[in-house]
Write an enzyme that holds these catalytic residues in place. Structure first.
Site, PDB file in Angstrom:
ATOM      1  N   ALA A  79     -18.422 -16.046 -52.088  1.00 17.82           N
ATOM      2  CA  ALA A  79     -18.184 -15.886 -50.639  1.00 17.82           C
ATOM      3  C   ALA A  79     -17.795 -17.212 -50.006  1.00 17.82           C
ATOM      4  O   ALA A  79     -17.138 -17.245 -48.972  1.00 17.82           O
ATOM      5  CB  ALA A  79     -19.445 -15.336 -49.966  1.00 17.82           C
TER       6      ALA A  79
ATOM      7  N   GLU B 162     -13.259 -18.779 -51.389  1.00 14.66           N
ATOM      8  CA  GLU B 162     -11.988 -18.059 -51.197  1.00 14.66           C
ATOM      9  C   GLU B 162     -11.732 -17.801 -49.692  1.00 14.66           C
ATOM     10  O   GLU B 162     -10.611 -17.928 -49.200  1.00 14.66           O
ATOM     11  CB  GLU B 162     -12.063 -16.756 -52.006  1.00 14.66           C
ATOM     12  CG  GLU B 162     -10.916 -15.803 -51.866  1.00 14.66           C
ATOM     13  CD  GLU B 162      -9.700 -16.143 -52.730  1.00 14.66           C
ATOM     14  OE1 GLU B 162      -9.784 -17.063 -53.563  1.00 14.66           O
ATOM     15  OE2 GLU B 162      -8.662 -15.489 -52.533  1.00 14.66           O
TER      16      GLU B 162
ATOM     17  N   SER C 199     -12.934 -19.526 -46.892  1.00 18.41           N
ATOM     18  CA  SER C 199     -12.554 -20.733 -46.140  1.00 18.41           C
ATOM     19  C   SER C 199     -11.178 -21.219 -46.578  1.00 18.41           C
ATOM     20  O   SER C 199     -10.391 -21.700 -45.759  1.00 18.41           O
ATOM     21  CB  SER C 199     -13.574 -21.853 -46.359  1.00 18.41           C
ATOM     22  OG  SER C 199     -14.850 -21.413 -45.990  1.00 18.41           O
TER      23      SER C 199
ATOM     24  N   CYS D  58     -22.222 -13.081 -41.563  1.00 18.56           N
ATOM     25  CA  CYS D  58     -22.053 -14.143 -42.568  1.00 18.56           C
ATOM     26  C   CYS D  58     -23.165 -15.201 -42.539  1.00 18.56           C
ATOM     27  O   CYS D  58     -23.454 -15.791 -41.501  1.00 18.56           O
ATOM     28  CB  CYS D  58     -20.710 -14.811 -42.334  1.00 18.56           C
ATOM     29  SG  CYS D  58     -20.361 -16.093 -43.524  1.00 18.56           S
TER      30      CYS D  58
ATOM     31  N   GLU E 113     -16.308 -26.865 -41.872  1.00 21.80           N
ATOM     32  CA  GLU E 113     -15.122 -27.128 -42.705  1.00 21.80           C
ATOM     33  C   GLU E 113     -13.834 -26.977 -41.891  1.00 21.80           C
ATOM     34  O   GLU E 113     -12.935 -27.818 -41.960  1.00 21.80           O
ATOM     35  CB  GLU E 113     -15.085 -26.160 -43.901  1.00 21.80           C
ATOM     36  CG  GLU E 113     -16.161 -26.430 -44.925  1.00 21.80           C
ATOM     37  CD  GLU E 113     -16.281 -25.332 -45.995  1.00 21.80           C
ATOM     38  OE1 GLU E 113     -17.002 -25.555 -46.970  1.00 21.80           O
ATOM     39  OE2 GLU E 113     -15.671 -24.251 -45.848  1.00 21.80           O
TER      40      GLU E 113
HETATM   41  C1  HEM Z   1     -14.097 -18.723 -43.063  1.00 19.63           C
HETATM   42  C2  HEM Z   1     -14.952 -18.439 -44.011  1.00 19.63           C
HETATM   43  C3  HEM Z   1     -15.763 -17.183 -44.092  1.00 19.63           C
HETATM   44  C4  HEM Z   1     -15.479 -15.926 -43.603  1.00 19.63           C
HETATM   45  C5  HEM Z   1     -14.255 -15.480 -42.837  1.00 19.63           C
HETATM   46  C6  HEM Z   1     -16.600 -15.076 -43.963  1.00 19.63           C
HETATM   47  C7  HEM Z   1     -16.720 -13.748 -43.599  1.00 19.63           C
HETATM   48  C8  HEM Z   1     -17.821 -12.963 -43.830  1.00 19.63           C
HETATM   49  C9  HEM Z   1     -18.009 -11.623 -43.325  1.00 19.63           C
HETATM   50  C10 HEM Z   1     -17.003 -10.856 -42.494  1.00 19.63           C
HETATM   51  C11 HEM Z   1     -19.227 -11.195 -43.727  1.00 19.63           C
HETATM   52  C12 HEM Z   1     -19.890  -9.847 -43.392  1.00 19.63           C
HETATM   53  C13 HEM Z   1     -19.765  -8.863 -44.494  1.00 19.63           C
HETATM   54  C14 HEM Z   1     -20.220  -7.469 -44.126  1.00 19.63           C
HETATM   55  O1  HEM Z   1     -20.735  -7.235 -43.037  1.00 19.63           O
HETATM   56  O2  HEM Z   1     -20.020  -6.570 -44.954  1.00 19.63           O
HETATM   57  C15 HEM Z   1     -19.814 -12.250 -44.526  1.00 19.63           C
HETATM   58  C16 HEM Z   1     -21.038 -12.181 -45.153  1.00 19.63           C
HETATM   59  C17 HEM Z   1     -21.514 -13.163 -45.986  1.00 19.63           C
HETATM   60  N1  HEM Z   1     -20.992 -14.421 -46.165  1.00 19.63           N
HETATM   61 FE1  HEM Z   1     -19.324 -15.167 -45.347  1.00 19.63          FE
HETATM   62  N2  HEM Z   1     -17.513 -15.809 -44.665  1.00 19.63           N
HETATM   63  C18 HEM Z   1     -17.049 -17.109 -44.764  1.00 19.63           C
HETATM   64  C19 HEM Z   1     -17.672 -18.160 -45.379  1.00 19.63           C
HETATM   65  C20 HEM Z   1     -18.837 -18.081 -46.083  1.00 19.63           C
HETATM   66  C21 HEM Z   1     -19.477 -19.185 -46.754  1.00 19.63           C
HETATM   67  C22 HEM Z   1     -18.979 -20.615 -46.741  1.00 19.63           C
HETATM   68  C23 HEM Z   1     -20.582 -18.665 -47.389  1.00 19.63           C
HETATM   69  C24 HEM Z   1     -21.616 -19.301 -48.227  1.00 19.63           C
HETATM   70  C25 HEM Z   1     -21.629 -20.454 -48.677  1.00 19.63           C
HETATM   71  C26 HEM Z   1     -20.647 -17.247 -47.073  1.00 19.63           C
HETATM   72  C27 HEM Z   1     -21.625 -16.390 -47.502  1.00 19.63           C
HETATM   73  C28 HEM Z   1     -21.785 -15.087 -47.064  1.00 19.63           C
HETATM   74  C29 HEM Z   1     -22.869 -14.223 -47.498  1.00 19.63           C
HETATM   75  C30 HEM Z   1     -23.957 -14.572 -48.503  1.00 19.63           C
HETATM   76  C31 HEM Z   1     -22.705 -12.997 -46.822  1.00 19.63           C
HETATM   77  C32 HEM Z   1     -23.562 -11.740 -46.938  1.00 19.63           C
HETATM   78  C33 HEM Z   1     -24.565 -11.671 -45.821  1.00 19.63           C
HETATM   79  C34 HEM Z   1     -25.347 -10.369 -45.830  1.00 19.63           C
HETATM   80  O3  HEM Z   1     -24.893  -9.368 -46.401  1.00 19.63           O
HETATM   81  O4  HEM Z   1     -26.441 -10.354 -45.235  1.00 19.63           O
HETATM   82  N3  HEM Z   1     -19.566 -16.947 -46.275  1.00 19.63           N
HETATM   83  N4  HEM Z   1     -18.950 -13.320 -44.546  1.00 19.63           N
END
Ligand code: HEM
Length: 410
Positions: free
Chosen positions: A246, A249, A251, A359, A368
């Site tokens: 997560a 890709e 960011s 997220c 970042e």
């Molecule tokens: C621009 C960068 C990013 C975008 C656009 C993004 C977007 C998202 C979105 C839309 C979700 C919600 C998924 C859902 O509701 O089904 C999510 C969940 C999550 N993201 Fe990101 N993310 C980003 C960066 C990151 C980074 C840097 C990390 C970790 C180092 C991360 C870790 C996670 C995790 C672990 C979840 C799951 C949370 C849960 O289900 O409770 N993400 N992300």
């Protein structure tokens, strides 16, 4: 059920995901706009012939994403899987933050959010700045044109997440390749399983090693919890893997696609280049998140009880897909959505999701993006795309939208 509620299964449902119009590569597909105008909660057809609901309205999405009758349990019959591979291998995927609800989800989430304390993320700022500068130095010292994706967009978040997790960066080719395969829209079930299995084994071995020799990183924190019996080693590996996939890709796509969008909108680019006001820069990144809509293939959910919304009846067992990019272009929430306006207030966007699964890494991603966008245009004021936008290939076959390459010159 109220009288206005309908429950018609539309056999002429639009196929989802829809194609974007290559003439407007930043806009969500035109069909999602038409659907939203007809009804922001509408049936669509997906790869297996099933007809889940597609939610394209901003208000409807926020309501459903925070509704406890909406589940992420991908093992339930009727769950609208992303592709055949994800459906075929569902039983092999261990429970994690991504596919659990309620108390089980809270347990995973608490363990992961500890890693993203405000202090830890703030402490990463100098590291993110230094890594950005070093990658730009290397790009500027190399031949022109350079591919911004390979030079900066992909290595920057990968280096940062590797450092934070304690994963050796030398392995980046291995995990980037497998991460892509594990979420590729057209991956076969075998490829999907092989890629996931290889990454899981890699992470599992690393956790075992950190159980014996902990270092100061997030994976060692998880390994310590595994050693203390709070979680098992497989759960620790799964959490680390989730963060690794997560965390880079997504960011990476924001960085490259965002650079292209800013080059196309020089008056907006000037805000990142010229402003020293941290609040202005932070606000600008929120608008980039809204405008670019890189998470565009729908967050998958299933209803566990009947729900009435927007004159529709979502029945228990119906699949529900939240199309985040189209809701961020919903004019009811963002007037003139097609306009990139870095001074508007866009903080209510759903680019990082909404509700319990919002997220976990959003503060890190923001750091970042704020550092990258404000650094690149200051350091390279003559930066330009080395190819006309019509000749740039946009990627729609992955979970996140973006560009495969971005040739730039200066
Ligand atoms: C621009 C960068 C990013 C975008 C656009 C993004 C977007 C998202 C979105 C839309 C979700 C919600 C998924 C859902 O509701 O089904 C999510 C969940 C999550 N993201 Fe990101 N993310 C980003 C960066 C990151 C980074 C840097 C990390 C970790 C180092 C991360 C870790 C996670 C995790 C672990 C979840 C799951 C949370 C849960 O289900 O409770 N993400 N992300």
């Amino acid at each position: 059920m109220s009288e206005s509620v309908t429950d018609t299964r539309n056999t002429d449902a639009h196929y989802f995901p829809m194609d974007r119009d290559s003439r407007c590569p930043f806009a969500p597909p035109e069909e999602t706009r038409q659907l939203r105008e007809a009804n922001p909660v509408s049936r669509v057809k997906i790869w297996d012939g099933s007809t889940p609901w597609l939610v394209t309205g901003h208000a409807e999405q926020k309501a459903l994403l925070s509704d406890p009758r909406i589940s992420v349990d991908e093992s339930l019959p009727g769950f609208p899987h992303w592709n055949e591979g994800m459906a075929a291998n569902v039983k092999m995927r261990p429970k994690s933050v991504f596919n659990s609800d309620g108390a089980e989800h809270t347990r995973f989430r608490r363990m992961m959010t500890r890693a993203f304390t405000f202090k830890r993320v703030t402490a990463l700022r100098p590291h993110v700045q230094q890594t950005t500068d070093e990658l730009l130095d290397a790009m500027l010292a190399g031949p022109k044109p350079a591919d911004l994706v390979a030079a900066v967009a992909l290595p920057l978040p990968s280096l940062v997440i590797c450092q934070m997790l304690g994963v050796p960066y030398e392995n980046h080719d291995f995990f980037q390749e497998n991460a892509v395969k594990s979420v590729d829209r057209y991956a076969t079930p075998e490829d999907n399983m092989q890629a996931f299995g290889a990454m899981f084994m890699f992470m599992h071995e690393l956790v075992q090693e950190k159980m014996s020799n902990p270092t100061d990183d997030v994976l060692s924190d998880f390994a310590r919890q595994a050693k203390d019996g709070e979680i098992d080693a497989a759960e620790a590996a799964q959490m680390g893997l989730g963060m690794l996939i997560a965390g880079h890709e997504t960011s990476a796509n924001m960085i490259a696609l965002g650079t292209l969008a800013l080059l196309e909108n020089p008056e907006q680019l000037a805000i990142f280049r010229d402003s020293d006001d941290e609040a202005v820069l932070a606000n600008a990144v929120e608008e980039m998140m809204r405008y670019l809509g890189i998470i565009h293939n729908g967050q998958r959910r299933i209803a566990t009880e009947d729900i009435e919304i927007s004159g529709q009846k979502i029945s228990a067992g119906d699949g529900v897909i939240m199309e985040l990019s189209s809701s961020n272009w919903d004019p009811a929430a963002f007037p003139e959505p097609a306009k990139l306006d870095l001074r508007r207030t866009a903080s209510h966007h759903t680019g990082f999701g909404f509700g319990p699964h919002q997220c976990i890494g959003q503060q890190l991603a923001r750091v970042e993006l704020q550092i990258f966008y404000s650094t690149i245009f200051r350091r390279i004021p003559t930066l330009a795309a080395a190819r006309p936008i019509e000749d740039i290939e946009f990627k729609s076959d992955r979970l996140a939208y973006g560009v495969y390459e971005l040739p730039v010159t200066w």
